[in-house]
Design a protein around this motif. Sequence first.
Motif, PDB file in Angstrom:
ATOM      1  N   ARG A  68      29.993-124.376 -15.375  1.00 21.66           N
ATOM      2  CA  ARG A  68      29.413-123.318 -14.547  1.00 21.66           C
ATOM      3  C   ARG A  68      30.327-122.117 -14.696  1.00 21.66           C
ATOM      4  O   ARG A  68      31.544-122.223 -14.498  1.00 21.66           O
ATOM      5  CB  ARG A  68      29.347-123.757 -13.090  1.00 21.66           C
ATOM      6  N   VAL A  69      29.781-120.965 -15.076  1.00 20.30           N
ATOM      7  CA  VAL A  69      30.579-119.770 -15.379  1.00 20.30           C
ATOM      8  C   VAL A  69      30.128-118.627 -14.471  1.00 20.30           C
ATOM      9  O   VAL A  69      28.927-118.404 -14.285  1.00 20.30           O
ATOM     10  CB  VAL A  69      30.430-119.363 -16.857  1.00 20.30           C
ATOM     11  N   ARG A  70      31.108-117.921 -13.938  1.00 26.25           N
ATOM     12  CA  ARG A  70      30.827-116.739 -13.109  1.00 26.25           C
ATOM     13  C   ARG A  70      31.650-115.579 -13.655  1.00 26.25           C
ATOM     14  O   ARG A  70      32.875-115.692 -13.789  1.00 26.25           O
ATOM     15  CB  ARG A  70      31.190-117.012 -11.649  1.00 26.25           C
ATOM     16  N   VAL A  71      30.991-114.486 -13.998  1.00 24.79           N
ATOM     17  CA  VAL A  71      31.649-113.324 -14.588  1.00 24.79           C
ATOM     18  C   VAL A  71      31.416-112.116 -13.700  1.00 24.79           C
ATOM     19  O   VAL A  71      30.272-111.786 -13.357  1.00 24.79           O
ATOM     20  CB  VAL A  71      31.126-113.051 -16.018  1.00 24.79           C
ATOM     21  N   GLN A  72      32.509-111.453 -13.341  1.00 24.91           N
ATOM     22  CA  GLN A  72      32.429-110.257 -12.495  1.00 24.91           C
ATOM     23  C   GLN A  72      32.954-109.061 -13.257  1.00 24.91           C
ATOM     24  O   GLN A  72      34.062-109.075 -13.796  1.00 24.91           O
ATOM     25  CB  GLN A  72      33.261-110.461 -11.229  1.00 24.91           C
ATOM     26  N   THR A  73      32.147-107.997 -13.334  1.00 21.33           N
ATOM     27  CA  THR A  73      32.546-106.732 -13.942  1.00 21.33           C
ATOM     28  C   THR A  73      32.369-105.637 -12.882  1.00 21.33           C
ATOM     29  O   THR A  73      31.819-105.894 -11.809  1.00 21.33           O
ATOM     30  CB  THR A  73      31.676-106.416 -15.175  1.00 21.33           C
ATOM     31  N   PRO A  74      32.822-104.409 -13.169  1.00 23.85           N
ATOM     32  CA  PRO A  74      32.629-103.341 -12.180  1.00 23.85           C
ATOM     33  C   PRO A  74      31.161-103.080 -11.844  1.00 23.85           C
ATOM     34  O   PRO A  74      30.855-102.561 -10.767  1.00 23.85           O
ATOM     35  CB  PRO A  74      33.257-102.118 -12.858  1.00 23.85           C
ATOM     36  N   ASN A  75      30.255-103.444 -12.756  1.00 22.35           N
ATOM     37  CA  ASN A  75      28.840-103.122 -12.552  1.00 22.35           C
ATOM     38  C   ASN A  75      28.005-104.265 -12.010  1.00 22.35           C
ATOM     39  O   ASN A  75      26.947-104.036 -11.409  1.00 22.35           O
ATOM     40  CB  ASN A  75      28.224-102.646 -13.866  1.00 22.35           C
ATOM     41  N   GLN A  76      28.448-105.501 -12.235  1.00 21.34           N
ATOM     42  CA  GLN A  76      27.606-106.614 -11.821  1.00 21.34           C
ATOM     43  C   GLN A  76      28.398-107.916 -11.779  1.00 21.34           C
ATOM     44  O   GLN A  76      29.493-108.009 -12.328  1.00 21.34           O
ATOM     45  CB  GLN A  76      26.415-106.770 -12.776  1.00 21.34           C
ATOM     46  N   PHE A 135      34.563-110.144 -20.699  1.00 23.16           N
ATOM     47  CA  PHE A 135      35.083-111.488 -20.421  1.00 23.16           C
ATOM     48  C   PHE A 135      36.593-111.458 -20.620  1.00 23.16           C
ATOM     49  O   PHE A 135      37.075-111.305 -21.755  1.00 23.16           O
ATOM     50  CB  PHE A 135      34.434-112.495 -21.373  1.00 23.16           C
ATOM     51  N   PRO A 136      37.391-111.572 -19.534  1.00 25.64           N
ATOM     52  CA  PRO A 136      38.832-111.315 -19.628  1.00 25.64           C
ATOM     53  C   PRO A 136      39.681-112.432 -20.208  1.00 25.64           C
ATOM     54  O   PRO A 136      40.908-112.343 -20.167  1.00 25.64           O
ATOM     55  CB  PRO A 136      39.214-111.052 -18.161  1.00 25.64           C
ATOM     56  N   ALA A 137      39.091-113.473 -20.761  1.00 22.09           N
ATOM     57  CA  ALA A 137      39.879-114.460 -21.495  1.00 22.09           C
ATOM     58  C   ALA A 137      40.334-113.843 -22.816  1.00 22.09           C
ATOM     59  O   ALA A 137      39.703-112.912 -23.320  1.00 22.09           O
ATOM     60  CB  ALA A 137      39.058-115.718 -21.754  1.00 22.09           C
ATOM     61  N   PRO A 138      41.433-114.334 -23.414  1.00 23.92           N
ATOM     62  CA  PRO A 138      41.969-113.717 -24.637  1.00 23.92           C
ATOM     63  C   PRO A 138      41.161-114.089 -25.870  1.00 23.92           C
ATOM     64  O   PRO A 138      41.599-114.843 -26.731  1.00 23.92           O
ATOM     65  CB  PRO A 138      43.392-114.275 -24.710  1.00 23.92           C
ATOM     66  N   VAL A 139      39.948-113.536 -25.991  1.00 25.30           N
ATOM     67  CA  VAL A 139      39.002-113.952 -27.023  1.00 25.30           C
ATOM     68  C   VAL A 139      39.477-113.628 -28.438  1.00 25.30           C
ATOM     69  O   VAL A 139      39.094-114.309 -29.393  1.00 25.30           O
ATOM     70  CB  VAL A 139      37.618-113.326 -26.780  1.00 25.30           C
ATOM     71  N   SER A 140      40.291-112.590 -28.602  1.00 25.67           N
ATOM     72  CA  SER A 140      40.740-112.211 -29.941  1.00 25.67           C
ATOM     73  C   SER A 140      42.134-112.738 -30.254  1.00 25.67           C
ATOM     74  O   SER A 140      42.721-112.377 -31.275  1.00 25.67           O
ATOM     75  CB  SER A 140      40.716-110.685 -30.090  1.00 25.67           C
ATOM     76  N   SER A 141      42.660-113.615 -29.405  1.00 27.52           N
ATOM     77  CA  SER A 141      44.002-114.167 -29.606  1.00 27.52           C
ATOM     78  C   SER A 141      43.915-115.532 -30.275  1.00 27.52           C
ATOM     79  O   SER A 141      42.923-116.263 -30.123  1.00 27.52           O
ATOM     80  CB  SER A 141      44.719-114.295 -28.255  1.00 27.52           C
ATOM     81  N   GLN A 226      41.498-109.549 -15.292  1.00 26.25           N
ATOM     82  CA  GLN A 226      42.015-108.323 -15.880  1.00 26.25           C
ATOM     83  C   GLN A 226      41.934-107.271 -14.782  1.00 26.25           C
ATOM     84  O   GLN A 226      40.965-106.499 -14.715  1.00 26.25           O
ATOM     85  CB  GLN A 226      41.174-107.927 -17.093  1.00 26.25           C
ATOM     86  N   PRO A 227      42.920-107.253 -13.879  1.00 37.39           N
ATOM     87  CA  PRO A 227      42.799-106.459 -12.645  1.00 37.39           C
ATOM     88  C   PRO A 227      42.545-104.973 -12.864  1.00 37.39           C
ATOM     89  O   PRO A 227      41.770-104.360 -12.121  1.00 37.39           O
ATOM     90  CB  PRO A 227      44.152-106.693 -11.952  1.00 37.39           C
ATOM     91  N   SER A 228      43.180-104.373 -13.870  1.00 35.86           N
ATOM     92  CA  SER A 228      43.031-102.935 -14.054  1.00 35.86           C
ATOM     93  C   SER A 228      41.602-102.535 -14.393  1.00 35.86           C
ATOM     94  O   SER A 228      41.173-101.402 -14.129  1.00 35.86           O
ATOM     95  CB  SER A 228      43.977-102.445 -15.154  1.00 35.86           C
ATOM     96  N   ASP A 229      40.834-103.464 -15.004  1.00 37.05           N
ATOM     97  CA  ASP A 229      39.442-103.192 -15.361  1.00 37.05           C
ATOM     98  C   ASP A 229      38.459-103.873 -14.415  1.00 37.05           C
ATOM     99  O   ASP A 229      37.244-103.842 -14.660  1.00 37.05           O
ATOM    100  CB  ASP A 229      39.169-103.643 -16.795  1.00 37.05           C
ATOM    101  N   ASP A 230      38.979-104.494 -13.362  1.00 38.94           N
ATOM    102  CA  ASP A 230      38.142-105.182 -12.377  1.00 38.94           C
ATOM    103  C   ASP A 230      37.255-106.228 -13.055  1.00 38.94           C
ATOM    104  O   ASP A 230      36.061-106.337 -12.769  1.00 38.94           O
ATOM    105  CB  ASP A 230      37.293-104.180 -11.581  1.00 38.94           C
ATOM    106  N   LEU A 231      37.873-107.001 -13.947  1.00 37.79           N
ATOM    107  CA  LEU A 231      37.167-108.086 -14.625  1.00 37.79           C
ATOM    108  C   LEU A 231      37.695-109.425 -14.128  1.00 37.79           C
ATOM    109  O   LEU A 231      38.904-109.610 -13.983  1.00 37.79           O
ATOM    110  CB  LEU A 231      37.362-108.007 -16.145  1.00 37.79           C
ATOM    111  N   ARG A 232      36.779-110.350 -13.900  1.00 40.80           N
ATOM    112  CA  ARG A 232      37.158-111.688 -13.437  1.00 40.80           C
ATOM    113  C   ARG A 232      36.134-112.691 -13.941  1.00 40.80           C
ATOM    114  O   ARG A 232      34.927-112.452 -13.857  1.00 40.80           O
ATOM    115  CB  ARG A 232      37.232-111.733 -11.914  1.00 40.80           C
TER     116      ARG A 232
END
Length: 263
Positions: A68-76, A135-141, A226-232
């Motif tokens: 179960r995945v929940r993604v929060q961005t500044p818009n939605q 998506f604030p996980a380190p996808v390009s790492s 990613q607090p500065s971008d309000d991503l969770r």
Amino acid sequence: MTSSPVPSASRALLLTLTCALFLIGCGSSSPNTAPRLPDAFPDHSVDQIRTQITRGTDTIQGYTAKARVRVQTPNQTQSFNAVIHHRRADSLFMRLSLFGIEGGRLLLTPDSVFFYDTRNTVLRVGPVEAVQKLFPAPVSSDQFFDNMLGVLAPAARPAWSLRSDSTLYYLSDATDRERYTVDPAHWRVVRYEERSATGTVRQKRLFSQFRRVEDVLLPARLIFQQPSDDLRAVVNYEEMTLNPSGLSFSLDVPEQVPRRRFQ
């Protein structure tokens, strides 16, 4: 006086409550299986801590999971179910659905993202960095696999400082910009922080609800921020299989489906 018979619905309710109370009573009498701190705590070295964290995890080359995945961005904020296929140093595939209705299929390769929007019948393509904005996980790492599995460990370098309190180890690099909190009872990282030169938290990752999957201790709950971008993003694993055979990463996109830029 003759008592009135209990309605069938009430009998069912009473039976359910009785069974629930019985199960609660049985549960409370079960032995405490919480892990204990190792005898050598708090005297482990950084190398010993890293060895304990990585023990048994380097043989994991892939996994499948339901989450179960929940993604929060500044818009939605969006929540959805996901079927996940992930292979180390390769690709991650997610089939996304809500209330049993498929909404899309996501494929992340080391350098690209492909999202087949099955509702609108369009394939969106872009660089993998585009996912980082959502998506604030380190996808390009190269640590993406370990982070999604919850087995990340400090890199093998000599510059870590180490301290402890009554239950945890704390590691930080020479600049104090990378910080790991390690639970030695589980030998897992439970908190990771990456900070800017001014001390602002840029990345935060939390790992909890540990359980054994095929004799490997793994977290069932992962939080990426990613607090500065309000991503969770919160990932709650419900089922997982390690090192499955025949992992599929096919999006099964019909040829006539148009392509658009991923955004």
